[in-house]
Design an enzyme around this catalytic site. Sequence first.
Site, mmCIF file in Angstrom:
data_model
loop_
_atom_site.group_PDB
_atom_site.id
_atom_site.type_symbol
_atom_site.label_atom_id
_atom_site.label_comp_id
_atom_site.label_asym_id
_atom_site.label_seq_id
_atom_site.Cartn_x
_atom_site.Cartn_y
_atom_site.Cartn_z
ATOM 1 N N GLN A 144 65.072 4.317 -7.484
ATOM 2 C CA GLN A 144 63.766 4.266 -8.434
ATOM 3 C C GLN A 144 64.489 4.434 -9.927
ATOM 4 O O GLN A 144 65.429 4.991 -10.079
ATOM 5 C CB GLN A 144 62.886 5.044 -8.220
ATOM 6 N N LYS B 232 68.863 4.723 -13.024
ATOM 7 C CA LYS B 232 68.476 4.562 -11.399
ATOM 8 C C LYS B 232 68.954 5.786 -10.781
ATOM 9 O O LYS B 232 70.165 6.156 -10.653
ATOM 10 C CB LYS B 232 69.166 3.210 -11.024
ATOM 11 N N ASP C 159 69.742 -11.996 -6.925
ATOM 12 C CA ASP C 159 68.250 -11.595 -6.808
ATOM 13 C C ASP C 159 67.738 -11.903 -8.252
ATOM 14 O O ASP C 159 67.149 -11.087 -8.744
ATOM 15 C CB ASP C 159 68.427 -10.334 -6.327
#
Length: 381
Positions: free
Chosen positions: A86, A101, A236
């Site tokens: 997260q 992160k 991605d």
Amino acid sequence: MATPDRLVVALEELGPTFIKLGQLLSTRPDILPRQYITALARLQDDAPPVATDDVRTILEQELGASPDVVFSTFVDTPLASASIGQAHAATLHDGTSVVVKVRRPGVVAQVQEDLEILQNLAHQASRNWAALDDYNVEAVVSTFAATLRAELDYLAEGRNAERFARNFSHATGIHIPKIYWSTTTSRVLTMERIYGQRIDDKQVTNLPLADRDRLATTAATAAAKMIFEDGFFHADPHPGNLFVEATGRIGLIDFGMAGEVDEQLRKQLGKLLLAFSRNDPDRISRALLGLSVNRTATDRGRLRQDVARFMQQYQGRNLGEIRIAPLITEILTILRTHHIQLPSGIAMLTKMVIMTEGMGVGLNPGFNLGEVLNPTPGGWL
């Protein structure tokens, strides 16, 4: 529920490894029927937040001091929370805004165990199920495992980000955030914070058409550069990883999943695009067979007939007038029918191309990725 929907629920219950596997398989119509592809495309990589005390413990273990000491400010409420980690907002002591992160506790052990199970299953299935002979399942799982293990290592993600930054150092329309290595480890990644609106936010999609078309073209041109020039691509590029800054630049984030395209594969892809641009079934069939890693004989005449029948719907249209995502989906379906294998790493590339076109169409319904990829003089080939 229908079987594809039950599969989606099962993957969600099994956790992060299987969610990501499902997302990968959603781009493989050469392996799965359309109804499964549609169902798996709904999988989202969301997760409940990690407890604040756990996040602070990880940061202190990794960085040697409390986040209140390491950073000028640190916000406990996460910006986003996913299955692997997260993100938290923070400020360095020089005033720089960053995103930190933090990898979820226990996720490495869970993923490693899941991958071992998957690889064992793939091995047993390949040995005992003749129907899988044409799909090279072990290679698919092996490639997936390598990609996911790399995503667990934030040092690898930081190196990916710096490689992208070098590749786009002269591109004025793309912004790659800086990595701050003094507060980065394999479990913690600190990078420059990108400010802007998600590329699918209403503030962006309500911009004048000319601005939206420019953004779509910028992102698509960057994707083409990654594939055909750099041989290294962001695997991605969903809307949550692209932000439109106030200056009009596109800020790109999340570099844990990246893929490589070697020179031979770039040449084969170039031949395939050139064959499509000329609407030539013979060349398309040869290019597809050139990409194949199939272990069984292929009826080339029947393949050519199926390709010719498929290409009739595009008669008289050049590549710049054809939507790429449906084209890829139909071609992969033909390959599945003929039991033709593609290199295992092509799944990420397919996913990236489909996502890029989807993003472009979301900005401008008239956008066509084929116009950017079209192999013309001075183009990508």
